[in-house]
Design a protein around this motif. Structure first.
Motif, short mmCIF file in Angstrom:
data_model
loop_
_atom_site.label_atom_id
_atom_site.label_comp_id
_atom_site.label_asym_id
_atom_site.label_seq_id
_atom_site.Cartn_x
_atom_site.Cartn_y
_atom_site.Cartn_z
N ALA A 1 -6.08 60.44 75.98
CA ALA A 1 -5.02 60.20 76.94
C ALA A 1 -5.66 59.46 78.23
O ALA A 1 -4.79 58.85 78.89
N SER A 2 -7.21 59.31 78.47
CA SER A 2 -7.60 58.76 79.14
C SER A 2 -7.39 57.13 79.12
O SER A 2 -7.42 56.57 78.12
N PRO A 3 -7.11 56.52 80.31
CA PRO A 3 -6.60 55.26 80.38
C PRO A 3 -8.04 54.45 79.92
O PRO A 3 -7.68 53.10 79.39
N ASP A 4 -9.23 54.68 80.03
CA ASP A 4 -10.26 54.00 79.38
C ASP A 4 -10.82 54.46 78.28
O ASP A 4 -12.04 53.98 77.90
N PHE A 5 -9.97 55.09 77.37
CA PHE A 5 -10.38 55.60 76.37
C PHE A 5 -10.80 54.47 75.14
O PHE A 5 -9.86 53.69 75.02
N ASP A 6 -12.10 54.44 74.74
CA ASP A 6 -12.31 53.37 73.68
C ASP A 6 -13.60 54.19 72.79
O ASP A 6 -14.42 54.36 73.25
N PRO A 7 -12.79 54.58 71.76
CA PRO A 7 -13.81 55.30 70.70
C PRO A 7 -14.85 54.42 69.86
O PRO A 7 -15.47 55.01 68.80
N MET A 8 -14.62 53.02 70.15
CA MET A 8 -15.65 52.47 69.35
C MET A 8 -16.99 52.50 69.38
O MET A 8 -17.76 52.08 68.49
N ASP A 9 -17.53 53.10 70.51
CA ASP A 9 -19.00 53.26 70.51
C ASP A 9 -19.46 54.35 69.78
O ASP A 9 -20.67 54.11 68.97
N THR B 1 -11.01 58.91 59.71
CA THR B 1 -10.25 59.10 60.85
C THR B 1 -11.10 59.68 61.81
O THR B 1 -11.55 60.94 61.49
N TRP B 2 -11.25 59.24 63.07
CA TRP B 2 -12.01 59.83 63.92
C TRP B 2 -11.22 60.39 65.10
O TRP B 2 -10.32 60.15 65.59
N LEU B 3 -11.43 61.89 65.34
CA LEU B 3 -10.63 62.73 66.04
C LEU B 3 -11.27 63.25 67.36
O LEU B 3 -12.47 63.40 67.11
N PHE B 4 -10.57 63.14 68.39
CA PHE B 4 -11.28 63.48 69.71
C PHE B 4 -10.37 64.51 70.33
O PHE B 4 -9.15 64.72 69.97
N ASP B 5 -10.68 65.11 71.35
CA ASP B 5 -10.07 65.95 72.36
C ASP B 5 -8.87 65.08 73.07
O ASP B 5 -9.15 63.99 73.42
N PRO B 6 -7.81 65.86 73.06
CA PRO B 6 -6.65 65.18 73.26
C PRO B 6 -6.55 64.36 74.91
O PRO B 6 -6.18 63.56 75.04
N VAL B 7 -7.43 65.23 75.70
CA VAL B 7 -7.29 64.62 77.19
C VAL B 7 -8.33 63.48 77.20
O VAL B 7 -7.96 62.54 77.90
N ALA B 8 -9.34 63.39 76.36
CA ALA B 8 -10.06 62.13 76.18
C ALA B 8 -9.25 60.79 75.73
O ALA B 8 -9.34 59.92 76.24
N THR C 1 -23.49 57.69 69.64
CA THR C 1 -22.85 56.37 69.93
C THR C 1 -23.87 55.24 69.55
O THR C 1 -24.98 55.42 69.52
N ILE C 2 -23.19 54.17 69.47
CA ILE C 2 -24.23 52.90 69.16
C ILE C 2 -25.20 52.55 70.32
O ILE C 2 -26.20 52.19 70.03
N THR C 3 -24.94 53.16 71.51
CA THR C 3 -26.06 53.03 72.63
C THR C 3 -26.83 54.10 72.95
O THR C 3 -27.93 54.04 73.46
N GLY C 4 -26.32 55.40 72.27
CA GLY C 4 -27.11 56.75 72.45
C GLY C 4 -26.51 57.40 73.84
O GLY C 4 -27.09 58.33 74.07
N LYS C 5 -25.64 56.64 74.55
CA LYS C 5 -25.22 57.17 75.83
C LYS C 5 -23.90 57.81 75.61
O LYS C 5 -23.08 57.41 74.70
N ALA C 6 -23.61 58.94 76.48
CA ALA C 6 -22.29 59.56 76.29
C ALA C 6 -21.14 58.79 76.99
O ALA C 6 -21.53 58.60 78.04
N SER C 7 -20.11 58.68 76.41
CA SER C 7 -19.10 58.23 77.26
C SER C 7 -17.56 58.91 77.36
O SER C 7 -16.68 58.85 78.11
N ARG C 8 -17.96 60.31 76.71
CA ARG C 8 -16.92 61.17 76.86
C ARG C 8 -17.90 62.60 76.83
O ARG C 8 -19.03 62.74 76.49
N GLY D 1 -8.40 58.94 67.38
CA GLY D 1 -8.59 57.91 68.11
C GLY D 1 -8.67 56.40 67.32
O GLY D 1 -8.52 55.39 67.76
N LYS D 2 -8.93 56.44 66.12
CA LYS D 2 -9.18 55.20 65.27
C LYS D 2 -9.05 55.70 63.76
O LYS D 2 -9.61 56.86 63.24
#
Ligand code: FES
Ligand SMILES: [Fe+2]
Length: 373
Positions: free
Chosen positions: A308-316, A299-306, A242-249, A181-182
């Protein structure tokens, strides 16, 4: 320097962190003879995609062929030696052409074009293929070995360090299928071993990363701390790393329910740190660039489904790690500054909080003092 008697274990002497002769020996006996990880296959999904990396002082081209196979070559034209691919990453259109006199190679390394060389010259193209480098994959990680006839990668991974790494959580979350993802490249003014040692202990976590200790709990005492095992986990009230402690994925699907809050990591000698927590795996590879210069590719690696999501943003989650890496960089560069001091001529000491550093020191000493077979 005279040193008081102590029961603590000594570190490597200071010169191991700056002496060009020791650096050259490490390059020869470790980085030119062991399997070295250079990244994840997710960065090279399509034919023609390539990356270049320095291993053991050699610039190496890793490229996916038209047959989808990954191959590695010394990144050197066989005519007069020009570097073929000058960029860190890119995409080739079916072949690689040298920009000097336009010799052309297939993505399988075969020499396929030599403009204006007459038949009379009897150029045997098969004798001028790109020089291949051994490449093996393990769970999506790309490993290279410069040795002539290297032993299988599996043997090196089995030997592991320090206490026989347990890869189960990484296998469960499908490391080989995850998607990057990044990626960030960090240049640090340190010897590569300073960074490995930094990652083999969390004794520094509370003073260097107070914020980390508020996010994921600090390690429990050393007798319960099997290195970077499941000794740290998300603090109460924190939903995700994450930086906020909240889950986005959602958490990585393969993780067991009881693993979803654990921070788990392994060092794979000589140059990999793999960690997993909640929804991401982080792959860091360490690349010495000189006695006191190291490139760290993260390198930060994520689930491929995450991904592929249009609002995927790994920066948190990336921003959180980046913050901690900058803190590590600062303190590691302070360590490097002191290595030439007469105060560190015979090294320092490891406390019981840093039990794994002794294994790493012994690994280095073994490699450097043994003759090459
Ligand atoms: S050096 Fe590459 S074609 Fe001449
Ligand atoms: Fe740290």
């Amino acid at each position: 320097m005279e040193r008081a008697k102590t029961f603590l274990t000594s570190t490597l002497p200071g010169r191991y962190y700056y002496d060009p002769e020791i650096y050259a020996l490490e390059q020869q006996r470790i980085f030119s003879h062991m399997w070295i990880c250079v990244g994840h296959i997710g960065a090279l999904p399509d034919p023609g995609m390539y990356q270049t990396t320095i291993v053991g002082g050699e610039n190496i081209l890793v490229v996916r062929g038209q047959d989808r196979k990954l191959r590695a070559f010394l990144n050197v034209c066989r005519h007069r030696g020009t570097r073929l691919c000058a960029e860190a990453t890119g995409k080739l259109k079916g072949s690689v052409q040298c920009r000097y006199h336009a010799w052309t190679y297939g993505l399988d390394g075969q020499l396929i074009g030599t403009p204006n060389v007459s038949r009379d010259e009897q150029l045997e193209r098969t004798a001028f293929s790109l020089i291949p480098v051994a490449l093996e994959l393990w769970e999506g990680l790309i490993w290279l070995n410069l040795a002539e006839d290297p032993p299988p990668l599996a043997k090196q991974l089995e030997e592991g360090l320090p206490a026989g790494p347990d890869f189960a959580p990484f296998l469960r979350c499908g490391l080989g299928q995850l998607k990057p993802g990044k990626t960030i490249a960090y240049k640090m003014r340190i010897n590569w071993k300073v960074f490995v040692e930094n990652n083999l202990e969390c004794y520094h976590c509370r003073p260097v990363h107070p914020e980390l200790c508020n996010t994921i709990l600090p390690p429990i005492p050393h007798e319960e701390n099997a290195g970077l095992r499941k000794s740290v986990k998300l603090a109460d009230g924190v939903e995700a790393y994450t930086i906020t402690g909240k889950a986005s994925r959602p958490p990585l699907p393969g993780l067991l329910p009881e693993e979803r809050r654990d921070f788990y990591g392994v060092i794979m000698v000589p140059n990999v740190l793999l960690t997993v927590i909640y929804d991401r795996v982080s792959l860091q590879t360490f690349h010495p660039q000189g006695p006191d210069a190291t490139l760290i590719n993260s390198t930060w690696l994520f689930d491929p489904v995450a991904v592929a999501s249009p609002d995927f943003d790994p920066m948190d989650t990336v921003a959180l790690d980046d913050f901690f890496i900058q803190q590590d960089k600062e303190v590691c560069e302070l360590v490097q500054l002191a290595m030439r001091s007469r105060a560190y001529q015979s090294g320092g000491v490891y406390t019981a909080n840093e039990i794994h550093l002794g294994s790493f020191r012994d690994f280095i000493l073994n490699k450097l003092e043994r003759e090459i077979e």
